[in-house]
Structures are given as C-alpha cells and as structure tokens.
Motif scaffolding. Sequence first.
Motif, PDB file in Angstrom:
ATOM      1  N   VAL A   1      37.701   3.130  36.094  1.00  0.00           N
ATOM      2  CA  VAL A   1      38.441   3.894  37.099  1.00  0.00           C
ATOM      3  C   VAL A   1      37.795   3.835  38.485  1.00  0.00           C
ATOM      4  CG1 VAL A   1      39.122   6.233  37.802  1.00  0.00           C
ATOM      5  CG2 VAL A   1      39.619   5.446  35.508  1.00  0.00           C
ATOM      6  N   PRO A   2      36.463   3.947  38.616  1.00  0.00           N
ATOM      7  CA  PRO A   2      35.888   3.939  39.972  1.00  0.00           C
ATOM      8  C   PRO A   2      36.224   2.705  40.804  1.00  0.00           C
ATOM      9  CG  PRO A   2      34.277   4.797  38.431  1.00  0.00           C
ATOM     10  CD  PRO A   2      35.426   4.276  37.607  1.00  0.00           C
TER      11      PRO A   2
ATOM     12  N   ASP B   1      34.604   7.374  49.677  1.00  0.00           N
ATOM     13  CA  ASP B   1      34.776   7.285  48.227  1.00  0.00           C
ATOM     14  C   ASP B   1      34.748   8.673  47.597  1.00  0.00           C
ATOM     15  OD1 ASP B   1      34.704   4.569  48.670  1.00  0.00           O
ATOM     16  OD2 ASP B   1      32.715   4.266  47.788  1.00  0.00           O
TER      17      ASP B   1
ATOM     18  N   ASP C   1      40.846   9.707  34.399  1.00  0.00           N
ATOM     19  CA  ASP C   1      41.747   8.593  34.073  1.00  0.00           C
ATOM     20  C   ASP C   1      43.071   9.208  33.646  1.00  0.00           C
ATOM     21  OD1 ASP C   1      43.086   6.360  33.208  1.00  0.00           O
ATOM     22  OD2 ASP C   1      41.449   5.593  31.957  1.00  0.00           O
TER      23      ASP C   1
ATOM     24  N   ALA D   1      37.702  10.488  45.445  1.00  0.00           N
ATOM     25  CA  ALA D   1      37.461  10.922  44.070  1.00  0.00           C
ATOM     26  C   ALA D   1      37.811  12.389  43.889  1.00  0.00           C
ATOM     27  CB  ALA D   1      36.010  10.670  43.675  1.00  0.00           C
ATOM     28  N   ASP D   2      37.472  13.211  44.886  1.00  0.00           N
ATOM     29  CA  ASP D   2      37.775  14.635  44.812  1.00  0.00           C
ATOM     30  C   ASP D   2      39.282  14.869  44.788  1.00  0.00           C
ATOM     31  OD1 ASP D   2      36.968  17.516  44.990  1.00  0.00           O
ATOM     32  OD2 ASP D   2      38.074  17.372  46.870  1.00  0.00           O
TER      33      ASP D   2
ATOM     34  N   VAL E   1      45.024   8.281  39.909  1.00  0.00           N
ATOM     35  CA  VAL E   1      44.484   6.972  39.561  1.00  0.00           C
ATOM     36  C   VAL E   1      44.408   6.880  38.042  1.00  0.00           C
ATOM     37  CG1 VAL E   1      42.040   7.641  39.622  1.00  0.00           C
ATOM     38  CG2 VAL E   1      42.680   5.273  40.093  1.00  0.00           C
TER      39      VAL E   1
ATOM     40  N   ALA F   1      39.578   3.592  42.291  1.00  0.00           N
ATOM     41  CA  ALA F   1      39.419   4.734  43.188  1.00  0.00           C
ATOM     42  C   ALA F   1      38.775   4.304  44.507  1.00  0.00           C
ATOM     43  CB  ALA F   1      38.581   5.817  42.511  1.00  0.00           C
TER      44      ALA F   1
ATOM     45  N   LEU G   1      41.676  12.690  43.859  1.00  0.00           N
ATOM     46  CA  LEU G   1      42.259  12.140  42.633  1.00  0.00           C
ATOM     47  C   LEU G   1      41.944  13.006  41.420  1.00  0.00           C
ATOM     48  CD1 LEU G   1      41.322   8.415  43.315  1.00  0.00           C
ATOM     49  CD2 LEU G   1      43.643   9.355  43.332  1.00  0.00           C
ATOM     50  N   GLY G   2      40.703  13.436  41.311  1.00  0.00           N
ATOM     51  CA  GLY G   2      40.328  14.260  40.172  1.00  0.00           C
ATOM     52  C   GLY G   2      40.977  15.633  40.205  1.00  0.00           C
TER      53      GLY G   2
ATOM     54  N   VAL H   1      33.743   9.503  35.340  1.00  0.00           N
ATOM     55  CA  VAL H   1      35.093   9.774  34.837  1.00  0.00           C
ATOM     56  C   VAL H   1      34.973  10.865  33.773  1.00  0.00           C
ATOM     57  CG1 VAL H   1      37.190   8.785  33.835  1.00  0.00           C
ATOM     58  CG2 VAL H   1      35.706   7.374  35.287  1.00  0.00           C
TER      59      VAL H   1
ATOM     60  N   LEU I   1      36.114  12.049  38.705  1.00  0.00           N
ATOM     61  CA  LEU I   1      37.364  11.326  38.460  1.00  0.00           C
ATOM     62  C   LEU I   1      37.986  11.672  37.108  1.00  0.00           C
ATOM     63  CD1 LEU I   1      36.236   7.863  39.831  1.00  0.00           C
ATOM     64  CD2 LEU I   1      38.081   9.269  40.789  1.00  0.00           C
TER      65      LEU I   1
END
Length: 292
Positions: free
Chosen positions: A257-258, A272, A33, A276-277, A235, A261, A279-280, A61, A31
């Motif tokens: 952050v999680p 999840d 931020d 995460a993949d 996110v 997410a 968003l990051g 993160v 992730l």
Amino acid sequence: MTDSTGELTAKEIKKRRRRLPPPDPQPLRGLVDAHTHLAACGGRTEADVRAILDHAEAVGVDQVVTVADDMVDARWAVAAAHWDDRAFAAVGLHPTHAGDLNDESRAELEEMVADPRVVAVGETGLDYYWTTRSDDCADPAAQKDAFAWHIDLAKRSGKTLMIHNRDADRDLLDVLAAEGAPETVVMHCFSGDREIARECIDLGYVLSFSGTVTFNNSTELREAALLTPDELILVETDAPFLTPHPYRGQPNQPYCVPYTARFLADLRGVSDERMADVLGSNARRVYKFPLR
C-alpha cells in the motif's frame, strides 16, 4: 531456459522476476488497505493471515478489508476477520457470480452482514468485460438484478456498499440512481475517466485507487485522482493483483500500500505523511471501524 552459453535468457529472467514479491517499501504509518483478498494472497489459515498482516503493519498498514467474490470466499472472509482484529470483511457476490444469488445465498449473506466484523456489502456491481470472455460469467440482466439486491441489503443493514465496475460505467450509475444509493458508496479500484470521476464525486461516492493509478498508461486515472477531494479518496491493493509500478505483474500484498499512497501524495502535491493520514482516516470513517 538458458542460451548456448548457459546464461539465463532475458525471457527467463523476466519470468523469474514476476514470481518475486516487491521489496518492502519505506514505512508510512496510519494506512489502511481498503480492498484486498487475503485468501488469494496465501492467507488460508489463521497463522498465514497473521503473517500477512504482521508484514503489512511493519510498514504502516494497520488494517485491511478482505473481500469476497463468492459464497465460499464470503464465509472465509468472515472467519479471517475474527482471526485477527486488524482484518475486517466485505461480503457479497461478485457480478460475474451473480447467477449464484438465490434464496439460500440471500439468507446467508444477510446473516453475515449482521456480523460486526463485516464492514461492507460487496464487491457487487457490473462487469461487462467477462460477459464476452467467459462462459461462466453471469449475463448483464442477472448482474443488474443481483446488484439491485445488494444495494438494498446495504441500505437495510447500514453497511457501506463496495462496488466493482468493469466496462459498465453508465449502466452501473443508472442502476444506483434507480435503486437509490445507500449512505456510503465505495467505487473499488476506480477505473473511470475524469468525467465519470466528476459524476461520482458530485454524488458523494468514495473513490478507491489501486496500483493501476501508478501505471504509465493511466493518464485519465491520474486526472481522476487529482479531482477527488480529500474526504472521498481511499487507497487499496486489490491484492494479489494490480501491483504498483515499477513492480507491475509481481505478486501483490497489503504491505505494498505505501507505494501507491506515496504516488498519490506526489501527484496531489502533499507530504507522504499528510496523504497517509487522509487515506487512513477516511477508511476508518467509511467502514466504521471500531476503536482498537
């Protein structure tokens, strides 16, 4: 405060709870931020910044973008981005501080934006909420002028434009249309309804969702998050503000952050890890992070 038996009152218990940081979430790797304020989170020194980012990295993160509100904060954000390679900076004048834009601040911001650790111009935009609530807030005309200048700076520098919008949907989109948006626009802490979301998506703007999407009264915001395609979603925490449910009102930091997410993953019906993949990867692309 206690009652006659010496027990804490419900009001005092609630007050004390609000001072406590949320517990660590279960780690969720990869992730970023996309928008935080490290200085306001207590990261005033190099050691403090390292501690905040160590905490965030422990739960997945990996990087953050720390954002400036005024010139003092902008100088600090650039410094912080050089203290730790997990931090990047966004520099600009928050619309409430638009009156501070003059020849001197323009020259300094242009110099800052040339720094490779600075990945965005902002947060800039329009904030009509504070125009009627603060004597220090720049008026709408000054905000529009400063916003137009920041748009031009983003285009000239090739950096992402990071937008703050509060109670100014129509005017903000009109200014962007009139000036011509840069290649990449991030709608920080997106707060519009589903119709504004559709308009932004059609224009290719990136929508960044904070803890507000988890709040019980955020039906329209959740609809907006459902509409946003994978390639246009981010996110963020906007820490130390907007801590996600069920910790609303407690201190926020990038390690939270999680929580948001995972909420987005559940809302959008994906795992999840998949969320995460997405968003990051989006954050690293949008902000053009260098390879570590």
